[in-house]
Design a protein around this motif. Structure first.
Motif, PDB file in Angstrom:
ATOM      1  N   THR A 252     -15.612  -2.741   0.264  1.00  0.00           N
ATOM      2  CA  THR A 252     -16.116  -3.599   1.679  1.00  0.00           C
ATOM      3  C   THR A 252     -15.280  -3.939   2.811  1.00  0.00           C
ATOM      4  N   ASN A 253     -14.131  -2.968   1.985  1.00  0.00           N
ATOM      5  CA  ASN A 253     -13.115  -3.549   2.509  1.00  0.00           C
ATOM      6  C   ASN A 253     -13.245  -2.221   4.092  1.00  0.00           C
ATOM      7  N   LEU A 254     -13.853  -0.554   3.168  1.00  0.00           N
ATOM      8  CA  LEU A 254     -13.917   0.042   4.108  1.00  0.00           C
ATOM      9  C   LEU A 254     -15.412  -0.156   4.991  1.00  0.00           C
ATOM     10  N   LEU A 255     -16.330  -0.583   4.795  1.00  0.00           N
ATOM     11  CA  LEU A 255     -17.413  -1.020   5.587  1.00  0.00           C
ATOM     12  C   LEU A 255     -17.561  -1.649   6.851  1.00  0.00           C
ATOM     13  N   ARG A 256     -16.984  -3.156   6.036  1.00  0.00           N
ATOM     14  CA  ARG A 256     -16.304  -4.119   7.053  1.00  0.00           C
ATOM     15  C   ARG A 256     -15.341  -3.421   7.933  1.00  0.00           C
ATOM     16  N   ALA A 257     -14.262  -2.155   7.654  1.00  0.00           N
ATOM     17  CA  ALA A 257     -13.618  -1.446   8.324  1.00  0.00           C
ATOM     18  C   ALA A 257     -14.551  -0.688   9.382  1.00  0.00           C
ATOM     19  N   PHE A 258     -15.497   0.034   8.983  1.00  0.00           N
ATOM     20  CA  PHE A 258     -15.915   1.418   9.563  1.00  0.00           C
ATOM     21  C   PHE A 258     -17.282   0.853   9.557  1.00  0.00           C
ATOM     22  N   THR A 259     -18.333   2.350  10.582  1.00  0.00           N
ATOM     23  CA  THR A 259     -19.880   2.642   9.762  1.00  0.00           C
ATOM     24  C   THR A 259     -19.095   3.894  10.153  1.00  0.00           C
ATOM     25  N   PHE A 260     -19.628   4.547   9.436  1.00  0.00           N
ATOM     26  CA  PHE A 260     -19.532   5.878   8.779  1.00  0.00           C
ATOM     27  C   PHE A 260     -20.794   6.909   9.489  1.00  0.00           C
ATOM     28  N   HIS A 261     -20.616   7.707   9.747  1.00  0.00           N
ATOM     29  CA  HIS A 261     -21.785   8.900  10.690  1.00  0.00           C
ATOM     30  C   HIS A 261     -21.777  10.284   9.747  1.00  0.00           C
ATOM     31  N   LEU A 262     -22.843  10.710   9.877  1.00  0.00           N
ATOM     32  CA  LEU A 262     -22.952  12.896   9.695  1.00  0.00           C
ATOM     33  C   LEU A 262     -21.770  12.851  11.136  1.00  0.00           C
ATOM     34  N   PRO A 263     -21.242  14.714  11.421  1.00  0.00           N
ATOM     35  CA  PRO A 263     -20.866  14.976  12.161  1.00  0.00           C
ATOM     36  C   PRO A 263     -21.796  14.892  12.984  1.00  0.00           C
ATOM     37  N   GLU A 264     -21.779  15.196  14.342  1.00  0.00           N
ATOM     38  CA  GLU A 264     -22.906  15.506  14.978  1.00  0.00           C
ATOM     39  C   GLU A 264     -23.646  17.850  14.770  1.00  0.00           C
ATOM     40  N   GLY A 265     -24.317  17.149  14.254  1.00  0.00           N
ATOM     41  CA  GLY A 265     -25.191  18.631  14.497  1.00  0.00           C
ATOM     42  C   GLY A 265     -25.579  19.085  13.257  1.00  0.00           C
ATOM     43  N   VAL A 266     -25.161  17.343  11.965  1.00  0.00           N
ATOM     44  CA  VAL A 266     -25.106  18.204  10.496  1.00  0.00           C
ATOM     45  C   VAL A 266     -26.601  16.625  10.411  1.00  0.00           C
ATOM     46  N   LYS A 267     -27.607  17.057  10.096  1.00  0.00           N
ATOM     47  CA  LYS A 267     -29.121  16.515   9.741  1.00  0.00           C
ATOM     48  C   LYS A 267     -28.644  15.757   8.447  1.00  0.00           C
ATOM     49  N   LYS A 268     -28.062  15.854   7.534  1.00  0.00           N
ATOM     50  CA  LYS A 268     -27.487  15.669   6.234  1.00  0.00           C
ATOM     51  C   LYS A 268     -27.127  16.359   4.725  1.00  0.00           C
ATOM     52  N   LEU A 269     -26.914  15.346   4.019  1.00  0.00           N
ATOM     53  CA  LEU A 269     -25.268  15.472   3.216  1.00  0.00           C
ATOM     54  C   LEU A 269     -26.324  16.106   1.958  1.00  0.00           C
ATOM     55  N   ASN A 270     -25.863  17.895   1.536  1.00  0.00           N
ATOM     56  CA  ASN A 270     -25.990  18.416  -0.242  1.00  0.00           C
ATOM     57  C   ASN A 270     -26.043  17.071  -1.173  1.00  0.00           C
ATOM     58  N   GLN A 271     -26.781  16.826  -1.999  1.00  0.00           N
ATOM     59  CA  GLN A 271     -26.986  15.990  -3.412  1.00  0.00           C
ATOM     60  C   GLN A 271     -26.551  16.109  -4.196  1.00  0.00           C
ATOM     61  N   GLU A 272     -26.897  17.651  -3.996  1.00  0.00           N
ATOM     62  CA  GLU A 272     -26.341  18.653  -5.743  1.00  0.00           C
ATOM     63  C   GLU A 272     -25.489  18.413  -6.056  1.00  0.00           C
ATOM     64  N   PRO A 273     -24.530  17.201  -7.192  1.00  0.00           N
ATOM     65  CA  PRO A 273     -23.461  17.619  -7.596  1.00  0.00           C
ATOM     66  C   PRO A 273     -23.159  18.864  -8.605  1.00  0.00           C
ATOM     67  N   ILE A 274     -22.065  19.701  -7.754  1.00  0.00           N
ATOM     68  CA  ILE A 274     -21.035  20.358  -8.652  1.00  0.00           C
ATOM     69  C   ILE A 274     -21.155  20.165 -10.355  1.00  0.00           C
ATOM     70  N   VAL A 275     -21.855  21.011 -11.226  1.00  0.00           N
ATOM     71  CA  VAL A 275     -21.004  20.285 -12.347  1.00  0.00           C
ATOM     72  C   VAL A 275     -20.871  20.775 -12.989  1.00  0.00           C
ATOM     73  N   ALA A 276     -19.606  19.833 -13.894  1.00  0.00           N
ATOM     74  CA  ALA A 276     -18.447  20.134 -14.999  1.00  0.00           C
ATOM     75  C   ALA A 276     -18.848  18.666 -15.291  1.00  0.00           C
ATOM     76  N   LEU A 277     -17.223  18.740 -16.577  1.00  0.00           N
ATOM     77  CA  LEU A 277     -17.368  17.489 -16.946  1.00  0.00           C
ATOM     78  C   LEU A 277     -17.667  16.522 -16.198  1.00  0.00           C
ATOM     79  N   THR A 278     -16.678  16.131 -14.799  1.00  0.00           N
ATOM     80  CA  THR A 278     -16.893  15.329 -13.593  1.00  0.00           C
ATOM     81  C   THR A 278     -17.856  16.013 -12.756  1.00  0.00           C
ATOM     82  N   MET A 279     -18.478  14.894 -12.798  1.00  0.00           N
ATOM     83  CA  MET A 279     -20.150  15.791 -11.641  1.00  0.00           C
ATOM     84  C   MET A 279     -19.493  15.315  -9.710  1.00  0.00           C
ATOM     85  N   HIS A 280     -18.547  15.987 -10.168  1.00  0.00           N
ATOM     86  CA  HIS A 280     -18.067  15.544  -7.959  1.00  0.00           C
ATOM     87  C   HIS A 280     -19.356  16.157  -7.523  1.00  0.00           C
ATOM     88  N   PRO A 281     -19.430  15.147  -6.006  1.00  0.00           N
ATOM     89  CA  PRO A 281     -20.090  15.691  -4.815  1.00  0.00           C
ATOM     90  C   PRO A 281     -19.337  17.472  -3.958  1.00  0.00           C
TER      91      PRO A 281
END
Length: 499
Positions: A456-485
């Motif tokens: 909530t603090n981050l979203l009150r301070a900033f609006t987050f955008h994709l970098p210019e030229g990037v259409k979307k981010l990959n939501q497939e995780p790196i599969v390990a004990l912890t599932m990182h983006p």
């Protein structure tokens, strides 16, 4: 003549060997009929061949579809029973609360944790250490201003760090991890560290290496062939060294606290633990000692740093993926709070949509491949199957969070899973990212506070955008004990000129 004798000898050996092998196979097959179904057990490796070349998000989902909600995988010589779906997990974790309350003591874990601390201890030691953890977390101010103030301080540092990017693409991985780790330092040691501090950076690196090793191929080899791996080089040696770095860091802080013990009221976990040790010094049954204290701190860093930091990384990724949801959260924040008001955890009650989004992030981007395994304390019969004493019990929490019988759109990011028709927040029985029963996460409330206040603090301070030229981010995780983006970059654009 001599050749004929040798030939007859070989034939005789085969004649006696083949029936023995067939008999052994039939005996194994017959004994396994009582057990839950699962992949065929091969010599040495058991049923892990079924995993294929590598694990995926769907590995256990496919196995449950083939074998049912309760199935068994032999990991070498260790039987592991997987509970899949809400009903099976609830039956195992709640209805068989005492039967499945132990933690497995595998060879590698035994060599590292030595049955100490909270996460991997059992019996009297576990009961005392867990009770101390639960009580002390309350004393430290979970849900009260004390703990929240520390989270707010870290949130401000994170905002300052993001502001320095001046709206240019950056990776949030390191600053988010630093802030979450510093929160653990604050709770455990009573102090926070500069992100440039050499010891702090060494601690974060040691945590990263330790977690990456968990559940890896070499970790599996250490569990199946402990006697051999002990003498071989490999990543397991680096992992053990990293774990010792965390333990040494904790011991150094314990020594520092012992020197200052009588100078102030208890302010952190070490203070409270040393006080408990003093109170229990005449109790012969007490397990409160420095070895268990150090292991408890180790558990806190391993269990609390990566999980919360990863959830925050997923949160930011989803905000740029669903800008309409980000905008709706910001409108709710602006309606409920004035720009200079600090955000307390209690504000979640006035912000049902934000609260629902955080729950949906924890559901759809569950950070573990499955729940931390438990161990069967005695022979148990469940759903007509025999589960032997000592069997590993693996609650597949991911299957609960995606159970189609309990979620309207299980595979879709949908915050309305947690909202009624009037827009009020509602709880769901199948929401179990922190586990269930006696072994549920001790740090659950702390994690909830961190996620709410940070986001909530981050979203009150900033609006987050994709970098210019990037259409979307990959939501497939790196599969390990912890599932990182997967590594990504975003832009943090200040919402107000005073940010």
């Amino acid at each position: 003549m001599e050749d004929n004798k040798k030939m007859l000898g070989k034939l005789g050996f085969l004649v006696t060997l083949i029936p023995r092998l067939i008999l052994r196979f039939l005996k194994q097959f017959w004994s396994c009929k009582r057990y839950p179904p699962g992949p065929f057990r091969l010599p040495l490796i058991g049923g892990v061949w079924r995993f294929g070349v590598k694990l995926t998000e769907d590995t256990f989902k496919k196995m449950a579809k083939q074998y049912g909600d309760v199935y068994m995988i032999w990991v070498g010589n260790y039987p592991a029973v997987v509970l899949s779906g809400y009903e099976a997990v609830k039956e195992g974790m709640i209805d068989h609360l005492e039967d499945f309350a132990e933690r497995p003591v595998s060879p590698f874990l035994q060599s590292v944790v030595k049955k100490r601390g909270i996460v991997f201890s059992n019996g009297h030691t576990w009961k005392q250490q867990r009770r101390f953890g639960v009580v002390t977390m309350r004393k430290l101010g979970l849900g009260k201003k004390g703990m929240e103030q520390q989270v707010e301080d870290e949130a401000r540092r994170l905002i300052e760090c993001f502001a320095k990017t001046k709206g240019q693409p950056f990776s949030p991985l390191l600053p988010v991890t630093n802030c979450v780790c510093n929160m653990i330092c604050s709770v455990a040691f009573g102090s926070q560290f500069s992100v440039e501090d050499k010891d702090f950076l060494e601690l974060i690196e040691a945590i990263r290496i330790s977690l990456e090793f968990g559940g890896s191929f070499f970790h599996g080899l250490c569990e199946i062939f402990p006697g051999v791996m002990k003498y071989l080089p490999g990543p397991h040696k680096k992992a053990i060294s990293s774990m010792n770095v965390i333990l040494s860091y904790a011991r150094k802080e314990v020594e520092r606290h012992k020197v200052q013990q009588n100078q102030h009221e208890p302010q952190d976990i070490i203070d409270y633990y040393l006080l408990q040790m003093d109170k229990s010094k005449d109790d012969p049954t007490s397990t409160y000692n420095e070895d268990n204290l150090v292991q408890c701190i180790f558990d806190l860093f391993i269990a609390g740093t990566d999980t919360t930091a990863t959830s925050l990384q997923w949160s930011l990724l989803l905000m740029v993926t669903y800008p309409d949801i980000q905008e709706k959260i910001q409108k709710e924040i602006d309606t409920v709070l004035n720009p200079t008001q600090s955000i307390s955890y209690q504000e979640r009650k006035k912000m049902p949509f934000t609260h629902a989004v955080i729950h949906e992030i924890l559901r759809t981007k569950f950070v573990l491949l499955f729940g931390i395994p438990r161990q069967c304390a005695k022979d148990v019969k469940m759903r007509g199957f025999f589960i032997p004493k000592g069997a590993f019990i693996a609650p597949d929490l991911r299957s609960v969070l995606f159970d189609p019988n309990h979620w309207e759109t299980p595979n879709k990011f949908n915050p309305y899973h947690f909202l009624d028709q009037e827009g009020n927040f509602v709880t769901r029985d199948a929401f179990l990212p922190f586990g269930a029963g006696a072994r549920s996460c001790v740090g659950e409330q702390m994690a909830r506070i961190e996620l709410f206040i940070f986001l909530t603090n981050l979203l009150r301070a900033f609006t987050f955008h994709l970098p210019e030229g990037v259409k979307k981010l990959n939501q497939e995780p790196i599969v390990a004990l912890t599932m990182h983006p997967r590594p990504y970059k975003i832009c943090a654009v200040p919402r107000f000129s005073t940010t």
